[in-house]
Design a protein around this motif. Structure first.
Motif, PDB file in Angstrom:
ATOM      1  N   THR A  39       0.402   2.971  -7.767  1.00 22.29           N
ATOM      2  CA  THR A  39       1.799   2.859  -7.311  1.00 22.29           C
ATOM      3  C   THR A  39       2.773   2.509  -8.428  1.00 22.29           C
ATOM      4  OG1 THR A  39       1.597   0.489  -6.786  1.00 22.29           O
ATOM      5  CG2 THR A  39       1.001   2.075  -5.043  1.00 22.29           C
ATOM      6  N   LYS A  40       2.294   1.780  -9.451  1.00 20.10           N
ATOM      7  CA  LYS A  40       3.158   1.261 -10.533  1.00 20.10           C
ATOM      8  C   LYS A  40       4.334   0.461  -9.964  1.00 20.10           C
ATOM      9  CE  LYS A  40       1.051   3.139 -14.166  1.00 20.10           C
ATOM     10  NZ  LYS A  40      -0.162   3.680 -13.557  1.00 20.10           N
ATOM     11  N   ASN A  41       4.082  -0.226  -8.831  1.00 22.00           N
ATOM     12  CA  ASN A  41       5.149  -0.941  -8.123  1.00 22.00           C
ATOM     13  C   ASN A  41       4.703  -2.379  -7.877  1.00 22.00           C
ATOM     14  OD1 ASN A  41       7.014  -1.989  -6.270  1.00 22.00           O
ATOM     15  ND2 ASN A  41       7.298  -0.007  -5.255  1.00 22.00           N
ATOM     16  N   SER A  42       5.114  -3.293  -8.783  1.00 22.90           N
ATOM     17  CA  SER A  42       4.649  -4.685  -8.688  1.00 22.90           C
ATOM     18  C   SER A  42       5.214  -5.399  -7.466  1.00 22.90           C
ATOM     19  CB  SER A  42       5.004  -5.444  -9.967  1.00 22.90           C
ATOM     20  OG  SER A  42       6.382  -5.372 -10.226  1.00 22.90           O
ATOM     21  N   GLU A  43       6.426  -5.030  -7.037  1.00 20.58           N
ATOM     22  CA  GLU A  43       7.000  -5.652  -5.831  1.00 20.58           C
ATOM     23  C   GLU A  43       6.162  -5.292  -4.605  1.00 20.58           C
ATOM     24  OE1 GLU A  43      11.123  -4.907  -5.221  1.00 20.58           O
ATOM     25  OE2 GLU A  43      11.711  -5.630  -7.213  1.00 20.58           O
ATOM     26  N   TYR A  44       5.760  -4.046  -4.530  1.00 20.67           N
ATOM     27  CA  TYR A  44       4.920  -3.593  -3.419  1.00 20.67           C
ATOM     28  C   TYR A  44       3.585  -4.331  -3.427  1.00 20.67           C
ATOM     29  CZ  TYR A  44       1.879  -0.538  -0.665  1.00 20.67           C
ATOM     30  OH  TYR A  44       0.968  -0.054   0.252  1.00 20.67           O
ATOM     31  N   ILE A  45       2.974  -4.461  -4.613  1.00 23.62           N
ATOM     32  CA  ILE A  45       1.688  -5.166  -4.729  1.00 23.62           C
ATOM     33  C   ILE A  45       1.839  -6.618  -4.279  1.00 23.62           C
ATOM     34  CG2 ILE A  45      -0.108  -5.951  -6.314  1.00 23.62           C
ATOM     35  CD1 ILE A  45      -0.118  -2.908  -5.716  1.00 23.62           C
ATOM     36  N   THR A  46       2.912  -7.273  -4.703  1.00 17.31           N
ATOM     37  CA  THR A  46       3.154  -8.660  -4.300  1.00 17.31           C
ATOM     38  C   THR A  46       3.266  -8.766  -2.788  1.00 17.31           C
ATOM     39  OG1 THR A  46       4.288  -9.118  -6.384  1.00 17.31           O
ATOM     40  CG2 THR A  46       4.692 -10.648  -4.571  1.00 17.31           C
ATOM     41  N   THR A  47       3.984  -7.827  -2.174  1.00 11.05           N
ATOM     42  CA  THR A  47       4.183  -7.849  -0.721  1.00 11.05           C
ATOM     43  C   THR A  47       2.868  -7.697   0.030  1.00 11.05           C
ATOM     44  OG1 THR A  47       6.426  -6.946  -0.912  1.00 11.05           O
ATOM     45  CG2 THR A  47       5.330  -6.705   1.218  1.00 11.05           C
ATOM     46  N   ILE A  48       2.063  -6.688  -0.345  1.00 13.65           N
ATOM     47  CA  ILE A  48       0.833  -6.472   0.422  1.00 13.65           C
ATOM     48  C   ILE A  48      -0.200  -7.564   0.155  1.00 13.65           C
ATOM     49  CG2 ILE A  48       1.189  -3.972   0.641  1.00 13.65           C
ATOM     50  CD1 ILE A  48      -1.000  -3.582  -1.479  1.00 13.65           C
TER      51      ILE A  48
ATOM     52  N   LEU B  69      -6.373  -1.299  -8.957  1.00 14.85           N
ATOM     53  CA  LEU B  69      -6.289   0.131  -8.639  1.00 14.85           C
ATOM     54  C   LEU B  69      -4.967   0.444  -7.938  1.00 14.85           C
ATOM     55  CD1 LEU B  69      -7.594   2.976  -8.398  1.00 14.85           C
ATOM     56  CD2 LEU B  69      -8.408   2.239  -6.138  1.00 14.85           C
ATOM     57  N   LEU B  70      -4.611  -0.362  -6.952  1.00 15.21           N
ATOM     58  CA  LEU B  70      -3.380  -0.101  -6.202  1.00 15.21           C
ATOM     59  C   LEU B  70      -2.159  -0.164  -7.102  1.00 15.21           C
ATOM     60  CD1 LEU B  70      -4.114  -2.037  -2.876  1.00 15.21           C
ATOM     61  CD2 LEU B  70      -4.203   0.437  -3.274  1.00 15.21           C
ATOM     62  N   TYR B  71      -2.165  -1.086  -8.060  1.00 18.24           N
ATOM     63  CA  TYR B  71      -1.037  -1.130  -8.996  1.00 18.24           C
ATOM     64  C   TYR B  71      -1.021   0.127  -9.861  1.00 18.24           C
ATOM     65  CZ  TYR B  71       2.098  -2.090 -12.766  1.00 18.24           C
ATOM     66  OH  TYR B  71       3.125  -1.953 -13.660  1.00 18.24           O
ATOM     67  N   ASP B  72      -2.190   0.545 -10.333  1.00 23.35           N
ATOM     68  CA  ASP B  72      -2.228   1.714 -11.214  1.00 23.35           C
ATOM     69  C   ASP B  72      -1.745   2.966 -10.489  1.00 23.35           C
ATOM     70  OD1 ASP B  72      -3.026   2.706 -13.906  1.00 23.35           O
ATOM     71  OD2 ASP B  72      -4.316   4.000 -12.698  1.00 23.35           O
TER      72      ASP B  72
END
Length: 466
Positions: free
Chosen positions: A329-338, A324-327
């Motif tokens: 934000t569409k930001n894979s770097e952000y997802i990796t960080t959190i 859900l968070l990826y969908d």
């Protein structure tokens, strides 16, 4: 039908895009992310309206087809769907029962192991068997269960000669009936591993094993947890089915979903993105309320897992929340960080803009243990309907939502007999327990008990695979 242009990507940005045939066997991406379609296919309004005249199986074909490609011809997909649901005990597959004028229960427990996981697992067993026979391959299936996934997976894959299945469950933290649905299966390809820890510990072990990419490839491991895309895909169908049977005009609709790993409710979010008229999705939590707290404050902070009457959602690490968070934000770097923060610091903080976006589709309310008992008792006394503790969480949470919805649909995720001791003690009645379960309680069990240690589990898998 099918969609050869649709590819699957990792939430954490791994560069290689997968096709449908590959994604269903892959589980986690090499970077630790979860696979998700690049875009959500949409169904046109005329197709959705036509569902009120279609069977569950026909709706499933229409909903699933846009996610598959030429590796699975339409005729084969139809055969797989028909085989998958041939063992359900109700011709509607997921029938709906009415509580009152606007409250309904979507009964998801009519499969062979009496839980909603059968809806996906019966399909996945047929799907993987189809591809394995086509490719002349052998796989080792690895999964963790908080009670129901394991039983459904074992039922779906027992006696399939092209596979072995290893299921981890938290030792002494699931109901006796849940355990016996797994441990009494007499099949040489089934291995039950009881881990001395929580379900979250079991999930961590699975993820650690899958993160060893060489070992994963060497052992030809695949996942059947809801980290597997096919699990989510199958669950989208019953949202379309439910509204095809209930929605007539412009009613405001909320689905209330007992939520642990976030897969079941994510399927509802995807259905909404595919064009289904869902106004709100309620994340129903028990006292393990991390997702309720996240929506309230943006702080996603792990706490110790509490053992409750609804053990299948005694979870702090909701794996599919990452999708859900990826969908959003569409930001894979952000997802990796959190996700690294969650692993290393046991928490992450979401911005107001992200939580506001989540709240456009989701609300969340927590149900206490005393409320669960009261709801089981009241539903029995007032409606002569027996519900399990997870359904009680869904119902109790729905009652705390804003009173603005015309249709309130609670996902009834398990047959009450799977939690017979809890339910019978509340309603003082055992007539709801099927003969199948009464007989099963006397069967011998087969399982191994291991400490909460990745290497011990890995060694067991190594010793029991080809």
């Amino acid at each position: 039908m099918g969609n050869d242009s649709l590819k699957y990507i990792s939430t954490r940005g791994y560069q290689e895009k997968l096709e449908f045939h590959d994604v269903i066997f892959e589980g986690l991406a090499p970077d630790g992310g979860l696979y998700i379609p690049e875009t959500w296919p949409r169904l046109d309004n005329d197709t959705i309206k036509s569902f009120n005249k279609k069977t569950y199986q026909e709706i499933a074909f229409n909903v699933i087809s846009p996610y598959v490609d030429k590796s699975l011809p339409s005729k084969s997909l139809k055969t797989i769907i028909n085989k998958a649901y041939s063992e359900f005990d109700n011709s509607e597959i997921t029938p709906i029962s009415k509580l009152n004028d606007n409250y309904y229960l979507l009964e998801l427990y009519h499969g062979p192991t009496f839980a909603f996981k059968d809806v996906a697992m019966q399909f996945i067993g047929q799907l993987m068997s189809y591809y394995l026979n086509q490719d002349n391959k052998y796989i080792n299936i690895l999964g963790a269960t908080s009670g129901d996934t394991g039983a459904a997976a074992i039922e779906g894959f027992k006696d399939i000669k092209s596979s072995k299945i290893f299921i981890l469950h938290p030792y002494n933290k699931i109901s006796e009936v849940q355990r016996k649905f797994m441990t009494t299966v007499k099949s040489d390809n089934v291995h039950n591993i009881a881990v001395k820890g929580s379900f979250d510990d079991c999930q961590i072990i699975i993820k650690e094993i899958f993160s060893d990419y060489e070992y994963k490839k060497q052992k030809n491991l695949t996942a059947v947890n809801s980290i597997n895309w096919a699990r989510i895909m199958c669950q989208i169908v019953y949202y379309f089915y439910a509204l095809s049977r209930l929605k007539n005009n412009n009613e405001k609709v909320i689905f209330s979903v007992p939520t642990g790993n976030f897969g079941d409710i994510l399927a509802g979010y995807i259905a909404k993105n595919m064009g289904l008229a869902i106004d709100m999705l309620n994340i129903a939590t028990n006292e393990n309320d991390i997702l309720t707290r996240t929506l309230e404050s943006g702080s996603h902070k792990l706490k110790s897992v509490k053992s409750t009457l609804s053990p299948s959602i005694d979870i702090q690490i909701s794996s599919n929340f990452e999708r859900l968070l990826y969908d959003i934000t569409k930001n894979s770097e952000y997802i990796t960080t959190i996700m690294n923060d969650l692993k290393n610091l046991n928490s992450y903080q979401l911005s107001n803009s992200i939580t506001d976006k989540i709240k456009e589709s989701f609300c969340s309310h927590t149900v206490t243990e005393s409320e669960v008992k009261m709801l089981i008792k009241d539903t029995y006394n007032q409606h002569n309907i027996v519900i399990d503790p997870h359904t009680a969480v869904g119902l109790g949470s729905a009652k705390k939502c804003k009173n603005i919805y015309d249709l309130i649909i609670v996902l009834s995720t398990a047959h009450p007999a799977k939690f017979k001791d809890t339910v019978s003690s509340v309603i003082n009645d055992i007539s709801f327990i099927p003969t199948k379960i009464e007989k099963m309680m006397n069967f011998d069990e087969k399982l191994i008990i291991l400490d909460n240690d990745v290497q011990l589990v890995k060694n067991f898998i190594t010793d029991n695979t080809v």
